[in-house]
Design a protein around this motif. Structure first.
Motif, short mmCIF file in Angstrom:
data_model
loop_
_atom_site.label_atom_id
_atom_site.label_comp_id
_atom_site.label_asym_id
_atom_site.label_seq_id
_atom_site.Cartn_x
_atom_site.Cartn_y
_atom_site.Cartn_z
N ASP A 156 44.30 46.70 37.76
CA ASP A 156 44.58 45.33 38.15
C ASP A 156 44.21 45.07 39.62
N LEU A 157 42.92 45.20 39.88
CA LEU A 157 42.38 45.01 41.24
C LEU A 157 42.81 43.66 41.84
N HIS A 158 42.81 42.61 41.00
CA HIS A 158 43.18 41.28 41.48
C HIS A 158 44.55 41.30 42.18
N SER A 159 45.49 42.03 41.60
CA SER A 159 46.86 41.96 42.13
C SER A 159 46.91 42.49 43.56
N PHE A 160 46.00 43.38 43.92
CA PHE A 160 45.95 43.89 45.29
C PHE A 160 45.14 42.97 46.20
N THR A 161 43.95 42.60 45.72
CA THR A 161 43.07 41.82 46.60
C THR A 161 43.68 40.45 46.92
N LYS A 162 44.46 39.92 45.98
CA LYS A 162 45.08 38.60 46.18
C LYS A 162 46.12 38.61 47.29
N GLN A 163 46.55 39.82 47.68
CA GLN A 163 47.54 39.93 48.76
C GLN A 163 46.87 40.11 50.13
N ALA A 164 45.55 40.28 50.12
CA ALA A 164 44.87 40.67 51.37
C ALA A 164 44.72 39.52 52.35
N ASP A 165 45.15 39.78 53.60
CA ASP A 165 44.81 38.86 54.69
C ASP A 165 43.39 39.16 55.16
N ILE A 166 43.07 40.47 55.11
CA ILE A 166 41.70 40.90 55.45
C ILE A 166 41.21 41.72 54.26
N LEU A 167 40.11 41.30 53.67
CA LEU A 167 39.58 42.01 52.50
C LEU A 167 38.22 42.59 52.86
N VAL A 168 38.10 43.91 52.81
CA VAL A 168 36.81 44.56 53.09
C VAL A 168 36.27 45.12 51.78
N VAL A 169 35.07 44.73 51.43
CA VAL A 169 34.51 45.12 50.13
C VAL A 169 33.31 46.04 50.36
N ALA A 170 33.42 47.26 49.83
CA ALA A 170 32.34 48.26 49.99
C ALA A 170 32.22 49.05 48.70
N THR A 171 31.70 48.39 47.67
CA THR A 171 31.64 49.02 46.35
C THR A 171 30.21 49.34 45.90
N GLY A 172 29.23 48.61 46.44
CA GLY A 172 27.87 48.77 45.94
C GLY A 172 27.67 48.10 44.58
N ARG A 173 28.53 47.12 44.25
CA ARG A 173 28.41 46.38 42.99
C ARG A 173 28.10 44.92 43.33
N ALA A 174 26.87 44.50 43.04
CA ALA A 174 26.41 43.17 43.48
C ALA A 174 27.37 42.05 43.04
N LYS A 175 27.80 41.27 44.00
CA LYS A 175 28.58 40.03 43.79
C LYS A 175 29.82 40.22 42.92
N MET A 176 30.42 41.41 42.91
CA MET A 176 31.56 41.63 41.99
C MET A 176 32.83 40.88 42.40
N ILE A 177 32.94 40.53 43.70
CA ILE A 177 34.17 39.87 44.15
C ILE A 177 33.91 38.38 44.34
N ASP A 178 34.52 37.57 43.48
CA ASP A 178 34.38 36.12 43.63
C ASP A 178 35.71 35.53 44.10
N ALA A 179 35.75 34.20 44.15
CA ALA A 179 36.93 33.53 44.71
C ALA A 179 38.23 33.92 44.01
N SER A 180 38.15 34.29 42.73
CA SER A 180 39.38 34.58 41.98
C SER A 180 40.12 35.79 42.54
N TYR A 181 39.43 36.64 43.33
CA TYR A 181 40.06 37.83 43.91
C TYR A 181 40.66 37.56 45.30
N ILE A 182 40.41 36.37 45.83
CA ILE A 182 40.67 36.15 47.26
C ILE A 182 41.81 35.17 47.49
N LYS A 183 42.69 35.54 48.41
CA LYS A 183 43.80 34.65 48.78
C LYS A 183 43.25 33.53 49.67
#
Ligand code: NDP
Length: 285
Positions: A194-221
Protein backbone atom coordinates in the motif's frame (compact mmCIF):
# COMPACT_ATOMS: atom_id res chain seq x y z
CA UNK A 1 -2.61 24.67 -6.18
CA UNK A 2 -0.13 26.96 -7.88
CA UNK A 3 2.94 24.87 -8.41
CA UNK A 4 6.45 26.12 -8.31
CA UNK A 5 8.76 24.30 -10.69
CA UNK A 6 12.19 23.84 -9.11
CA UNK A 7 14.71 24.86 -11.76
CA UNK A 8 17.64 22.48 -11.28
CA UNK A 9 19.55 23.94 -14.17
CA UNK A 10 19.49 27.40 -12.66
CA UNK A 11 20.41 26.19 -9.17
CA UNK A 12 23.21 24.02 -10.60
CA UNK A 13 24.48 27.18 -12.32
CA UNK A 14 24.59 29.00 -8.97
CA UNK A 15 26.41 26.08 -7.32
CA UNK A 16 28.99 25.77 -10.10
CA UNK A 17 29.64 29.56 -10.04
CA UNK A 18 30.79 29.11 -6.44
CA UNK A 19 32.87 26.09 -7.40
CA UNK A 20 34.50 28.17 -10.16
CA UNK A 21 35.62 30.74 -7.60
CA UNK A 22 37.11 27.97 -5.46
CA UNK A 23 38.89 26.55 -8.53
CA UNK A 24 40.42 29.98 -9.23
CA UNK A 25 41.54 30.25 -5.62
CA UNK A 26 43.14 26.79 -5.82
CA UNK A 27 44.87 27.70 -9.08
CA UNK A 28 46.35 30.79 -7.44
CA UNK A 29 47.95 28.35 -4.98
CA UNK A 30 49.29 26.16 -7.79
CA UNK A 31 46.65 23.42 -7.63
CA UNK A 32 44.39 22.59 -10.60
CA UNK A 33 41.56 20.31 -9.44
CA UNK A 34 41.60 17.16 -11.57
CA UNK A 35 38.89 14.58 -12.19
CA UNK A 36 39.46 11.19 -13.83
CA UNK A 37 36.47 9.33 -15.21
CA UNK A 38 36.72 5.67 -16.15
CA UNK A 39 34.18 4.47 -18.69
CA UNK A 40 34.00 0.76 -19.41
CA UNK A 41 32.24 -0.22 -22.64
CA UNK A 42 29.99 1.96 -24.77
CA UNK A 43 26.64 2.31 -23.00
CA UNK A 44 25.14 5.40 -24.75
CA UNK A 45 23.58 6.83 -21.55
CA UNK A 46 26.90 6.45 -19.70
CA UNK A 47 28.71 8.14 -22.59
CA UNK A 48 26.34 11.11 -22.40
CA UNK A 49 26.84 11.45 -18.63
CA UNK A 50 30.61 11.20 -18.98
CA UNK A 51 30.73 13.81 -21.77
CA UNK A 52 28.62 16.21 -19.69
CA UNK A 53 30.98 15.77 -16.74
CA UNK A 54 34.05 16.47 -18.90
CA UNK A 55 32.41 19.57 -20.44
CA UNK A 56 31.51 20.96 -17.03
CA UNK A 57 35.07 20.40 -15.76
CA UNK A 58 36.38 22.33 -18.73
CA UNK A 59 33.92 25.19 -18.20
CA UNK A 60 35.02 25.53 -14.57
CA UNK A 61 38.73 25.48 -15.43
CA UNK A 62 39.31 22.03 -13.96
CA UNK A 63 41.52 19.32 -15.41
CA UNK A 64 39.74 16.19 -16.59
CA UNK A 65 40.83 12.86 -18.01
CA UNK A 66 38.60 10.24 -19.58
CA UNK A 67 39.87 6.67 -19.57
CA UNK A 68 37.86 4.50 -21.94
CA UNK A 69 38.23 0.77 -21.49
CA UNK A 70 36.89 -2.18 -23.48
CA UNK A 71 33.64 -3.83 -22.46
CA UNK A 72 35.47 -7.15 -21.95
CA UNK A 73 38.28 -5.78 -19.75
CA UNK A 74 39.18 -8.00 -16.78
CA UNK A 75 38.58 -6.84 -13.24
CA UNK A 76 42.34 -6.93 -12.52
CA UNK A 77 43.08 -4.62 -15.44
CA UNK A 78 40.40 -2.19 -14.32
CA UNK A 79 41.74 -2.22 -10.75
CA UNK A 80 45.24 -1.45 -12.07
CA UNK A 81 43.85 1.64 -13.79
CA UNK A 82 42.18 2.75 -10.55
CA UNK A 83 45.37 2.16 -8.56
CA UNK A 84 47.41 4.23 -11.03
CA UNK A 85 44.95 7.11 -10.60
CA UNK A 86 45.17 6.76 -6.80
CA UNK A 87 48.92 7.49 -7.17
CA UNK A 88 48.54 10.32 -9.69
CA UNK A 89 49.02 13.74 -8.01
CA UNK A 90 47.23 15.59 -10.82
CA UNK A 91 44.05 13.63 -10.09
CA UNK A 92 42.00 14.62 -7.03
CA UNK A 93 38.78 12.83 -7.88
CA UNK A 94 38.15 9.40 -9.44
CA UNK A 95 34.80 8.29 -10.78
CA UNK A 96 34.11 4.90 -12.28
CA UNK A 97 30.93 5.23 -14.33
CA UNK A 98 28.35 2.62 -13.30
CA UNK A 99 26.95 0.19 -14.29
CA UNK A 100 29.94 -2.07 -15.00
CA UNK A 101 29.89 -5.25 -17.13
CA UNK A 102 29.00 -8.47 -15.33
CA UNK A 103 32.57 -9.87 -15.12
CA UNK A 104 33.49 -6.99 -12.80
CA UNK A 105 32.60 -6.79 -9.12
CA UNK A 106 31.43 -3.19 -8.57
CA UNK A 107 31.98 -3.33 -4.81
CA UNK A 108 35.62 -4.32 -5.27
CA UNK A 109 36.19 -1.48 -7.73
CA UNK A 110 34.59 1.08 -5.41
CA UNK A 111 36.64 -0.20 -2.45
CA UNK A 112 39.86 0.20 -4.48
CA UNK A 113 39.33 3.92 -5.11
CA UNK A 114 41.23 5.92 -2.49
CA UNK A 115 38.64 7.29 -0.01
CA UNK A 116 40.44 10.65 -0.37
CA UNK A 117 39.60 10.69 -4.11
CA UNK A 118 36.17 9.04 -3.88
CA UNK A 119 34.20 12.03 -5.21
CA UNK A 120 31.14 9.85 -5.87
CA UNK A 121 30.97 9.14 -2.12
CA UNK A 122 30.43 5.40 -2.65
CA UNK A 123 33.48 4.02 -0.77
CA UNK A 124 32.45 2.19 2.43
CA UNK A 125 34.66 4.55 4.48
CA UNK A 126 32.82 7.61 3.18
CA UNK A 127 29.43 5.89 3.50
CA UNK A 128 30.25 5.08 7.15
CA UNK A 129 31.38 8.64 7.85
CA UNK A 130 28.18 9.99 6.32
CA UNK A 131 26.12 7.67 8.54
CA UNK A 132 27.73 9.03 11.71
CA UNK A 133 27.69 12.62 10.50
CA UNK A 134 31.45 13.04 9.98
CA UNK A 135 32.81 15.13 7.14
CA UNK A 136 33.01 12.95 4.00
CA UNK A 137 32.28 13.02 0.30
CA UNK A 138 28.50 12.86 -0.04
CA UNK A 139 27.00 10.90 -2.95
CA UNK A 140 26.34 13.45 -5.68
CA UNK A 141 22.65 12.81 -6.41
CA UNK A 142 21.29 12.94 -2.84
CA UNK A 143 23.73 15.79 -2.08
CA UNK A 144 22.30 17.61 -5.12
CA UNK A 145 18.74 17.05 -3.88
CA UNK A 146 19.68 18.56 -0.50
CA UNK A 147 21.04 21.65 -2.32
CA UNK A 148 17.87 21.89 -4.43
CA UNK A 149 15.79 21.89 -1.25
CA UNK A 150 18.06 24.46 0.39
CA UNK A 151 18.03 26.85 -2.57
CA UNK A 152 14.24 26.42 -2.91
CA UNK A 153 13.72 27.36 0.78
CA UNK A 154 12.08 24.05 1.62
CA UNK A 155 11.85 23.54 5.36
CA UNK A 156 13.06 20.06 6.32
CA UNK A 157 13.13 19.91 10.14
CA UNK A 158 10.05 18.18 11.52
CA UNK A 159 8.71 17.33 8.07
CA UNK A 160 7.82 13.84 6.94
CA UNK A 161 10.09 12.83 4.08
CA UNK A 162 9.13 9.70 2.16
CA UNK A 163 11.74 8.17 -0.14
CA UNK A 164 10.68 5.63 -2.76
CA UNK A 165 13.80 3.60 -3.55
CA UNK A 166 16.57 2.19 -1.36
CA UNK A 167 19.59 1.90 -3.65
CA UNK A 168 23.05 2.55 -2.21
CA UNK A 169 23.61 5.47 -4.56
CA UNK A 170 20.30 7.30 -4.25
CA UNK A 171 17.57 6.10 -1.87
CA UNK A 172 19.54 5.06 1.21
CA UNK A 173 21.87 8.08 1.42
CA UNK A 174 18.94 10.38 0.55
CA UNK A 175 17.12 9.26 3.69
CA UNK A 176 20.25 9.69 5.82
CA UNK A 177 20.84 13.26 4.65
CA UNK A 178 17.22 14.21 5.28
CA UNK A 179 17.38 12.57 8.72
CA UNK A 180 20.48 14.63 9.53
CA UNK A 181 18.41 17.73 8.78
CA UNK A 182 15.77 16.52 11.26
CA UNK A 183 13.15 15.15 8.89
CA UNK A 184 11.13 12.10 9.93
CA UNK A 185 12.04 9.61 7.24
CA UNK A 186 10.14 6.69 5.72
CA UNK A 187 11.69 4.40 3.10
CA UNK A 188 9.47 2.64 0.55
CA UNK A 189 10.57 0.03 -2.00
CA UNK A 190 9.23 -2.66 -4.30
CA UNK A 191 8.04 -4.81 -1.36
CA UNK A 192 6.17 -1.96 0.34
CA UNK A 193 2.50 -2.78 0.75
CA UNK A 194 0.00 0.00 0.00
CA UNK A 195 2.52 2.56 -1.26
CA UNK A 196 -0.22 5.23 -1.45
CA UNK A 197 -0.76 5.15 2.30
CA UNK A 198 2.86 6.22 2.86
CA UNK A 199 3.33 8.66 0.01
CA UNK A 200 0.08 10.45 0.88
CA UNK A 201 1.63 11.41 4.23
CA UNK A 202 4.77 12.91 2.68
CA UNK A 203 5.57 16.59 3.06
CA UNK A 204 8.64 15.87 0.95
CA UNK A 205 8.41 12.99 -1.52
CA UNK A 206 11.61 11.80 -3.23
CA UNK A 207 11.06 9.29 -6.03
CA UNK A 208 13.98 7.14 -7.23
CA UNK A 209 12.55 3.95 -8.68
CA UNK A 210 13.57 3.92 -12.34
CA UNK A 211 9.90 3.32 -13.30
CA UNK A 212 8.75 5.89 -15.86
CA UNK A 213 5.95 8.18 -14.62
CA UNK A 214 4.81 5.68 -11.94
CA UNK A 215 3.90 8.40 -9.40
CA UNK A 216 0.92 10.52 -10.36
CA UNK A 217 -1.19 13.00 -8.40
CA UNK A 218 -3.08 10.20 -6.62
CA UNK A 219 0.08 9.43 -4.58
CA UNK A 220 0.74 13.02 -3.55
CA UNK A 221 -0.57 15.07 -0.63
CA UNK A 222 -1.84 18.55 -1.56
CA UNK A 223 1.06 20.98 -1.12
CA UNK A 224 3.87 18.38 -0.93
CA UNK A 225 7.33 19.02 -2.35
CA UNK A 226 8.10 16.39 -4.99
CA UNK A 227 11.63 15.52 -6.08
CA UNK A 228 11.91 13.28 -9.13
CA UNK A 229 15.28 11.55 -9.40
CA UNK A 230 14.32 9.19 -12.22
CA UNK A 231 15.78 9.31 -15.71
CA UNK A 232 13.81 7.19 -18.16
CA UNK A 233 12.62 7.21 -21.76
CA UNK A 234 8.85 7.34 -22.37
CA UNK A 235 6.91 5.60 -25.14
CA UNK A 236 8.04 8.32 -27.59
CA UNK A 237 11.68 7.93 -26.51
CA UNK A 238 11.53 11.30 -24.73
CA UNK A 239 13.35 11.73 -21.40
CA UNK A 240 11.00 11.50 -18.45
CA UNK A 241 11.13 10.96 -14.71
CA UNK A 242 9.58 8.50 -12.28
CA UNK A 243 6.84 11.07 -11.64
CA UNK A 244 4.05 11.93 -14.05
CA UNK A 245 4.88 15.65 -14.04
CA UNK A 246 1.68 16.92 -15.71
CA UNK A 247 -0.55 15.24 -13.13
CA UNK A 248 1.73 15.72 -10.09
CA UNK A 249 2.16 19.46 -10.59
CA UNK A 250 -1.58 19.88 -10.03
CA UNK A 251 -1.15 18.96 -6.34
CA UNK A 252 2.51 19.57 -5.46
CA UNK A 253 3.62 22.95 -4.10
CA UNK A 254 7.09 22.51 -5.61
CA UNK A 255 8.30 19.89 -8.04
CA UNK A 256 11.42 19.11 -10.06
CA UNK A 257 11.05 18.48 -13.81
CA UNK A 258 12.91 15.83 -15.83
CA UNK A 259 15.06 16.87 -17.58
CA UNK A 260 16.28 20.02 -15.79
CA UNK A 261 15.75 19.01 -12.16
CA UNK A 262 18.00 16.64 -10.24
CA UNK A 263 20.23 15.68 -13.21
CA UNK A 264 22.17 18.97 -13.49
CA UNK A 265 22.63 19.00 -9.71
CA UNK A 266 24.34 15.60 -9.73
CA UNK A 267 27.04 16.98 -12.02
CA UNK A 268 27.33 20.22 -10.04
CA UNK A 269 27.92 18.27 -6.81
CA UNK A 270 30.54 16.11 -8.51
CA UNK A 271 32.39 19.33 -9.35
CA UNK A 272 32.03 20.55 -5.77
CA UNK A 273 33.33 17.23 -4.41
CA UNK A 274 36.32 17.28 -6.78
CA UNK A 275 37.12 20.82 -5.70
CA UNK A 276 36.88 19.75 -2.05
CA UNK A 277 39.21 16.81 -2.70
CA UNK A 278 41.77 19.22 -4.19
CA UNK A 279 41.39 21.64 -1.25
CA UNK A 280 41.92 18.74 1.15
CA UNK A 281 45.35 18.08 -0.41
CA UNK A 282 46.40 21.57 0.73
CA UNK A 283 45.00 21.31 4.25
CA UNK A 284 46.36 17.76 4.71
CA UNK A 285 49.92 18.74 3.72
P1 NDP B 1 17.82 1.08 -8.58
O1 NDP B 1 17.20 0.26 -9.65
O2 NDP B 1 19.12 0.69 -8.00
O3 NDP B 1 16.77 1.20 -7.38
C1 NDP B 1 15.41 1.40 -7.60
C2 NDP B 1 14.68 1.36 -6.28
O4 NDP B 1 13.31 1.59 -6.53
C3 NDP B 1 14.80 0.03 -5.55
O5 NDP B 1 15.02 0.25 -4.17
C4 NDP B 1 13.45 -0.64 -5.80
O6 NDP B 1 13.00 -1.46 -4.73
C5 NDP B 1 12.53 0.56 -5.90
N1 NDP B 1 11.37 0.28 -6.76
C6 NDP B 1 11.37 -0.21 -8.01
N2 NDP B 1 10.11 -0.37 -8.44
C7 NDP B 1 9.30 0.02 -7.44
C8 NDP B 1 7.89 0.09 -7.27
N3 NDP B 1 7.07 -0.30 -8.25
N4 NDP B 1 7.40 0.52 -6.11
C9 NDP B 1 8.23 0.92 -5.11
N5 NDP B 1 9.58 0.90 -5.21
C10 NDP B 1 10.10 0.44 -6.36
O7 NDP B 1 17.87 2.56 -9.16
P2 NDP B 1 18.74 3.85 -8.71
O8 NDP B 1 18.47 4.18 -7.28
O9 NDP B 1 20.13 3.69 -9.16
O10 NDP B 1 18.08 4.95 -9.65
C11 NDP B 1 16.72 5.29 -9.56
C12 NDP B 1 16.36 6.21 -10.70
O11 NDP B 1 17.13 7.39 -10.61
C13 NDP B 1 16.66 5.66 -12.10
O12 NDP B 1 15.68 6.16 -13.00
C14 NDP B 1 18.01 6.26 -12.45
O13 NDP B 1 18.19 6.39 -13.84
C15 NDP B 1 17.88 7.60 -11.79
N6 NDP B 1 19.15 8.23 -11.41
C16 NDP B 1 19.26 9.55 -11.69
C17 NDP B 1 20.39 10.23 -11.34
C18 NDP B 1 20.44 11.69 -11.63
O14 NDP B 1 21.51 12.24 -11.68
N7 NDP B 1 19.28 12.36 -11.79
C19 NDP B 1 21.53 9.56 -10.71
C20 NDP B 1 21.28 8.18 -10.38
C21 NDP B 1 20.13 7.54 -10.74
P3 NDP B 1 13.80 -2.81 -4.28
O15 NDP B 1 15.01 -2.34 -3.51
O16 NDP B 1 12.83 -3.52 -3.42
O17 NDP B 1 14.16 -3.51 -5.55
Amino acid sequence: MSTNKIDGKQIAGLVTEKVKERVENLKSKGVVPGLAVILVGSNPASQTYVNNKAKTCERLGMYSVLIELDEDISEDELLKNVEALNQDDKIHGILVQLPLPSQINEDRVIATISPLKDVDGFHPENVGKMMIGQQSFLPCTPFGVMKLLEYSDVEIAGKHAVIIGRSNIVGKPMGQLLLQKDATVTYCHSRTKDLHSFTKQADILVVATGRAKMIDASYIKEGAVVIDVGINRDENNKLCGDVDFASAQEVASKITPVPGGVGPMTIAMLMENTCLAAENTLTNK
